[in-house]
Design a protein around this motif. Sequence first.
Motif, mmCIF file in Angstrom:
data_model
loop_
_atom_site.group_PDB
_atom_site.id
_atom_site.type_symbol
_atom_site.label_atom_id
_atom_site.label_comp_id
_atom_site.label_asym_id
_atom_site.label_seq_id
_atom_site.Cartn_x
_atom_site.Cartn_y
_atom_site.Cartn_z
ATOM 1 N N GLU A 68 0.826 -1.199 0.000
ATOM 2 C CA GLU A 68 0.000 0.000 0.000
ATOM 3 C C GLU A 68 0.863 1.252 0.000
ATOM 4 O O GLU A 68 1.872 1.315 0.682
ATOM 5 N N TYR B 201 -7.628 6.575 -1.387
ATOM 6 C CA TYR B 201 -7.004 5.465 -0.651
ATOM 7 C C TYR B 201 -8.015 4.352 -0.420
ATOM 8 O O TYR B 201 -7.716 3.171 -0.664
ATOM 9 N N ARG C 109 -8.815 2.386 -3.523
ATOM 10 C CA ARG C 109 -7.704 1.531 -3.929
ATOM 11 C C ARG C 109 -7.463 0.388 -2.937
ATOM 12 O O ARG C 109 -7.087 -0.708 -3.318
ATOM 13 N N HIS C 110 -7.710 0.648 -1.650
ATOM 14 C CA HIS C 110 -7.428 -0.331 -0.589
ATOM 15 C C HIS C 110 -8.610 -0.418 0.384
ATOM 16 O O HIS C 110 -8.483 -0.029 1.542
#
Length: 114
Positions: free
Chosen positions: A26, A54, A57-58
């Motif tokens: 990450e 963020y 994406r994660h």
Amino acid sequence: MPQVPTNDETPSLGRIRRATRSASPEDLGPLLDAMRALRVEQNPVRARALLSAYLDRHPKGKLSEEALVMSIEAAAVHHDSDAQALAASYLKLYPRGTFRGLVERTLAATSKGP
């Protein structure tokens, strides 16, 4: 104007930096940038954009709980209409979460209105 509770429960720079010490695929830079935008620059709009990127994406990232809490804080500070929905989402995702008390207080403060 509702007051957003802040105290030692809020995600800290130290906690994020400790998480970056371990090997992780990450990129935690956006979280650090978001914290800086929220707390130093007092720019909740920029913080939310970084945190949203963020979390997109994660979604189950190492610091996704902290990212969601900072998103709630940024939404509340900016008086965004989705602050309560974000808080409810946190409580659903993390019923025994580290930041439950802070989220509940933020939810109560934002439900009172201006």
